[in-house]
Design a protein around this motif. Structure first.
Motif, mmCIF file in Angstrom:
data_model
loop_
_atom_site.group_PDB
_atom_site.id
_atom_site.type_symbol
_atom_site.label_atom_id
_atom_site.label_comp_id
_atom_site.label_asym_id
_atom_site.label_seq_id
_atom_site.Cartn_x
_atom_site.Cartn_y
_atom_site.Cartn_z
ATOM 1 N N LEU A 74 0.842 -1.207 0.000
ATOM 2 C CA LEU A 74 0.000 0.000 0.000
ATOM 3 C C LEU A 74 0.877 1.256 0.000
ATOM 4 N N GLY A 75 1.840 1.301 0.900
ATOM 5 C CA GLY A 75 2.713 2.469 0.998
ATOM 6 C C GLY A 75 3.532 2.669 -0.270
ATOM 7 N N THR A 76 4.031 1.573 -0.821
ATOM 8 C CA THR A 76 4.857 1.661 -2.027
ATOM 9 C C THR A 76 4.041 2.165 -3.221
ATOM 10 N N ALA A 77 2.808 1.701 -3.345
ATOM 11 C CA ALA A 77 1.957 2.137 -4.467
ATOM 12 C C ALA A 77 1.742 3.647 -4.404
ATOM 13 N N TYR A 78 1.419 4.156 -3.217
ATOM 14 C CA TYR A 78 1.195 5.607 -3.105
ATOM 15 C C TYR A 78 2.473 6.390 -3.368
ATOM 16 N N LEU A 113 4.791 0.011 6.589
ATOM 17 C CA LEU A 113 4.791 1.414 6.128
ATOM 18 C C LEU A 113 6.200 2.003 6.193
ATOM 19 N N THR A 114 6.928 1.693 7.274
ATOM 20 C CA THR A 114 8.294 2.218 7.390
ATOM 21 C C THR A 114 9.188 1.669 6.285
ATOM 22 N N ALA A 115 9.043 0.397 5.969
ATOM 23 C CA ALA A 115 9.868 -0.202 4.902
ATOM 24 C C ALA A 115 9.553 0.462 3.560
ATOM 25 N N ALA A 116 8.275 0.740 3.307
ATOM 26 C CA ALA A 116 7.886 1.403 2.053
ATOM 27 C C ALA A 116 8.506 2.797 1.972
ATOM 28 N N ILE A 117 8.473 3.521 3.096
ATOM 29 C CA ILE A 117 9.029 4.880 3.135
ATOM 30 C C ILE A 117 10.535 4.841 2.875
ATOM 31 N N ASP A 118 11.230 3.929 3.546
ATOM 32 C CA ASP A 118 12.686 3.835 3.388
ATOM 33 C C ASP A 118 13.055 3.491 1.953
ATOM 34 N N GLU A 119 12.306 2.554 1.373
ATOM 35 C CA GLU A 119 12.649 2.141 0.017
ATOM 36 C C GLU A 119 12.318 3.227 -1.008
ATOM 37 N N ALA A 120 11.196 3.922 -0.814
ATOM 38 C CA ALA A 120 10.828 4.994 -1.754
ATOM 39 C C ALA A 120 11.869 6.097 -1.724
ATOM 40 N N ARG A 121 12.367 6.415 -0.550
ATOM 41 C CA ARG A 121 13.386 7.465 -0.429
ATOM 42 C C ARG A 121 14.652 7.066 -1.182
ATOM 43 N N ALA A 122 15.019 5.786 -1.030
ATOM 44 C CA ALA A 122 16.223 5.311 -1.705
ATOM 45 C C ALA A 122 16.045 5.287 -3.222
ATOM 46 N N SER A 124 13.552 6.980 -5.233
ATOM 47 C CA SER A 124 13.127 8.192 -5.962
ATOM 48 C C SER A 124 13.485 9.488 -5.259
ATOM 49 N N GLY A 125 13.954 9.423 -4.021
ATOM 50 C CA GLY A 125 14.302 10.659 -3.303
ATOM 51 C C GLY A 125 13.150 11.274 -2.537
ATOM 52 N N ILE A 126 11.923 10.771 -2.723
ATOM 53 C CA ILE A 126 10.781 11.321 -1.975
ATOM 54 C C ILE A 126 10.981 11.029 -0.486
ATOM 55 N N THR A 127 10.654 12.020 0.354
ATOM 56 C CA THR A 127 10.699 11.776 1.794
ATOM 57 C C THR A 127 9.264 11.649 2.296
ATOM 58 N N ALA A 128 9.068 10.853 3.338
ATOM 59 C CA ALA A 128 7.722 10.694 3.883
ATOM 60 C C ALA A 128 7.805 10.448 5.377
ATOM 61 N N GLU A 129 6.773 10.884 6.067
ATOM 62 C CA GLU A 129 6.647 10.690 7.509
ATOM 63 C C GLU A 129 5.236 10.201 7.801
ATOM 64 N N LEU A 130 5.048 9.647 8.992
ATOM 65 C CA LEU A 130 3.740 9.123 9.386
ATOM 66 C C LEU A 130 3.126 9.954 10.505
#
Ligand code: HPA
Ligand code: ZN
Length: 322
Positions: A74-78, A113-122, A124-130
């Motif tokens: 879910l997190g990765t898709a968004y 959700l944390t794993a999705a955030i960490d991987e997305a940052r690596a 594409s560079g997008i940062t995200a918080e919960l």
């Protein structure tokens, strides 16, 4: 998907990005009963008369979310979709109580959700918080208990919020949970003035100590409140397509309060709320207001700029992303 100015997205429920296709895929993966396994048919049921009629379907669909992998998917898709359309930073709400009530462990929610955030940052560079949202309809004591239970995961989220059914659940009920959050140094935000009146916005500010108001449309009914929001530059996270879908704004975008809010000097940003349900992601919201409202390119630029100003990013990072 429309390319657009870089923005931060500050008002989106990660569960509201659960597309019908993923509902069906997860239902099959987890052996969960659905009224239909045809994503198009499922989506045809997304016709809302108010906030509650949406929430009923939103919570029903969330019964498919069971494992850490589901939350990761879910997190990765968004985050993939958001990064591709110009979102540089996202502060994502999540409804922890919905999942724990469905028998999911906190570890699975936070872990996925944390794993999705960490991987997305690596990638594409997008940062995200919960931001952990308390569900209003479960009441104040449940919120306090949820706050205490989540403290072992304190470093996984930056703040707390308040969402779900607004009418009949004033912010005052949640003062204890928000008090704990404040003493933990967590940021505080709340949905207010989406369906209920300006008094809920006053309460969120005065009793919960919130730094941002989610929606806040009905704050415009109270001139003293408008003056406070303007003078203190308290951000309002406005969600145009959500307002139309849930009938919290007139049916035509041309009649939306957004230009009046800008004219009042309010710190407003544009957000998608629940993109899988309301007709689009933040870029679709920008496309809709650009087409439907008489905004100048400078005003659109202000809205993009405001999203960074309103974020919880450190000042230095706000500058580098704008
Ligand atoms: N409003 C209130 N609560 C919510 C929403 C919303 O749009 N989406 C998910 N929870
Ligand atoms: Zn919302």
């Amino acid at each position: 998907m429309m390319p657009m100015l870089p923005v931060a997205e500050l008002h989106m429920h990660i569960e509201g990005s659960l597309e019908a296709e993923l509902v069906v895929a997860l239902a099959r993966r987890n052996g969960i009963d659905l009224p239909t396994y045809d994503a198009t048919e499922l989506k045809n049921r997304y016709r809302f008369t108010d906030l509650q009629s949406f929430l009923d379907i939103y919570y029903a669909n969330l019964a498919v979310m069971k494992t850490e992998q589901d939350f990761y998917d879910l997190g990765t898709a968004y985050l993939t979709r958001a990064a591709a359309s110009g979102v540089r930073h996202a502060e994502m709400f999540f409804d922890l109580q919905t999942h724990t009530q469905n028998g999911v462990a906190q570890e699975a929610v936070f872990g996925g959700l944390t794993a999705a955030i960490d991987e997305a940052r690596a990638s594409s560079g997008i940062t995200a918080e919960l931001i952990l949202c308390f569900l209003r309809h479960l009441g104040g004591e449940a919120a306090t208990e949820t706050m205490r239970d989540a403290l072992p995961f304190r470093d996984r989220f930056i703040g707390v919020g308040l969402d779900s059914s607004e009418l009949g659940y004033p912010p005052s009920l949640f003062a204890e949970a928000f008090g704990i959050a404040g003493s933990e140094g967590l940021h505080r935000v709340a949905h207010a003035g989406e369906e209920a009146g300006p008094e809920y916005v006053w309460e969120a500010l005065d009793l919960l100590g919130v730094e941002r108001i989610d929606h806040g449309n009905r704050a415009t009914e109270d001139p003293a409140l408008v003056a406070r929001l303007r003078d203190e530059q308290i951000p309002l996270t406005v969600c145009p397509l959500s307002n139309i879908a849930l009938k919290t704004a007139p049916p035509e975008l041309a009649d939306h309060l957004l230009p009046a809010m800008l004219a009042e000097g309010l710190l407003v940003s544009i957000n998608s709320d629940d993109p899988a349900y309301f007709g689009g992601y933040v870029d679709d919201n920008f496309a809709a207001i650009t087409a439907g409202l008489d905004l100048s390119p400078a005003q659109v630029g202000v809205l993009a700029e405001n999203s960074f100003t309103s974020s919880f990013l450190p000042e230095r990072q706000k500058e580098s992303l704008r």
